[in-house]
Motif scaffolding. Structure first.
Motif, mmCIF file in Angstrom:
data_model
loop_
_atom_site.group_PDB
_atom_site.id
_atom_site.type_symbol
_atom_site.label_atom_id
_atom_site.label_comp_id
_atom_site.label_asym_id
_atom_site.label_seq_id
_atom_site.Cartn_x
_atom_site.Cartn_y
_atom_site.Cartn_z
ATOM 1 N N UNK A 109 0.837 -1.210 0.000
ATOM 2 C CA UNK A 109 0.000 0.000 0.000
ATOM 3 C C UNK A 109 0.867 1.253 0.000
ATOM 4 N N UNK A 110 1.893 1.267 0.844
ATOM 5 C CA UNK A 110 2.776 2.433 0.916
ATOM 6 C C UNK A 110 3.537 2.626 -0.391
ATOM 7 N N UNK A 111 3.986 1.531 -1.007
ATOM 8 C CA UNK A 111 4.683 1.631 -2.292
ATOM 9 C C UNK A 111 3.752 2.185 -3.373
ATOM 10 N N UNK A 112 2.488 1.765 -3.351
ATOM 11 C CA UNK A 112 1.519 2.267 -4.333
ATOM 12 C C UNK A 112 1.239 3.750 -4.106
ATOM 13 N N UNK A 113 1.124 4.160 -2.841
ATOM 14 C CA UNK A 113 0.902 5.574 -2.553
ATOM 15 C C UNK A 113 2.066 6.419 -3.052
ATOM 16 N N UNK A 114 3.286 5.918 -2.867
ATOM 17 C CA UNK A 114 4.463 6.632 -3.360
ATOM 18 C C UNK A 114 4.465 6.683 -4.878
ATOM 19 N N UNK A 146 2.166 -0.560 -9.254
ATOM 20 C CA UNK A 146 0.795 -0.240 -9.651
ATOM 21 C C UNK A 146 0.131 -1.438 -10.341
ATOM 22 N N UNK A 147 0.882 -2.140 -11.177
ATOM 23 C CA UNK A 147 0.335 -3.332 -11.832
ATOM 24 C C UNK A 147 -0.054 -4.390 -10.811
ATOM 25 N N UNK A 148 0.744 -4.519 -9.753
ATOM 26 C CA UNK A 148 0.445 -5.497 -8.709
ATOM 27 C C UNK A 148 -0.858 -5.165 -8.006
ATOM 28 N N UNK A 149 -1.021 -3.902 -7.641
ATOM 29 C CA UNK A 149 -2.242 -3.496 -6.942
ATOM 30 C C UNK A 149 -3.458 -3.634 -7.854
#
Length: 206
Positions: A109-114, A146-149
């Motif tokens: 989640x934090x990686x996606x927010x970044x 992003x692809x993972x999420x």
């Protein structure tokens, strides 16, 4: 150990950018990996261009940035390996019908927010996130995260599978969801040969 040329020889069979990123490590279906395509920041950039996460001009920009900031490149590469470990844990759990840990999902989640903090919302046929103006050393990782999420939140989770012949993960897009191998040209063919040899051995001893 792989070289830059080795990056472009790897098979992109995951059906999703995040799964192909996980598949940069090779090995048997069970146990630790036995080889790794990503051995440094140059290989990460080369993989990003090969997998379609980076354009050639973006890759060239990142090569120049990394030459000017080797410490920053090393930090970005180390972070990418940590994220790959997280994605490996998440998608192997999903493929086995288990829930990933809350800690690893929180990091994702934090990686996606970044990632989205550095993205633009651009219009093509539909609106979508792009990283066209992102000239930072962490750029190769952002579309992967992003692809993972996207896969986790909008995909069919029962289509995420592990290959029966190697450690690769893939998104099963077959109509009847019966795909067992990362590639019929590799692991699928090897299994057919194994069965053929076993059958001949059985006939010869029968």
């Amino acid at each position: 150990m792989e070289t830059l040329a080795g990056v472009t020889r790897m098979r992109l069979v995951g059906g999703n950018l995040a799964l192909d990123f996980v598949n940069t490590r090779t090995g048997p279906p069970v146990g630790p990996p036995d080889d790794d395509v990503l051995t440094g920041y140059p290989e990460l950039v080369a993989w990003g261009a090969y997998a379609g996460a980076l354009t050639d001009p973006e890759a060239e920009t990142l090569r120049r940035l990394s030459n000017n900031d080797p410490g920053g490149a090393h930090a970005a590469f180390t972070r990418s390996l940590r994220s790959r470990d997280d994605l490996d844990e998440v998608f192997r759990a999903v493929a086995a019908g288990r829930s990933p840990s809350t800690a690893v999902l929180a990091r994702l989640r934090d990686d996606e927010a970044d990632a989205l903090g550095h993205a633009r919302l651009d219009r093509g046929n539909t609106y979508g996130w792009t990283w066209r103006d992102d000239r930072t050393l962490a750029r190769p990782l952002r579309p992967v995260v992003h692809a993972a999420v996207q896969l986790l939140t909008t995909g069919a989770l029962d289509r995420i599978k592990g290959c029966g012949g190697c450690r690769f993960l893939f998104n099963d897009e077959s109509k009847n969801r019966s795909r067992r191998w990362c590639s019929m040209d590799d692991c699928g063919t090897s299994e057919k040969i194994r069965r053929y040899v076993a059958a001949r051995r059985t006939r010869s001893t029968g």
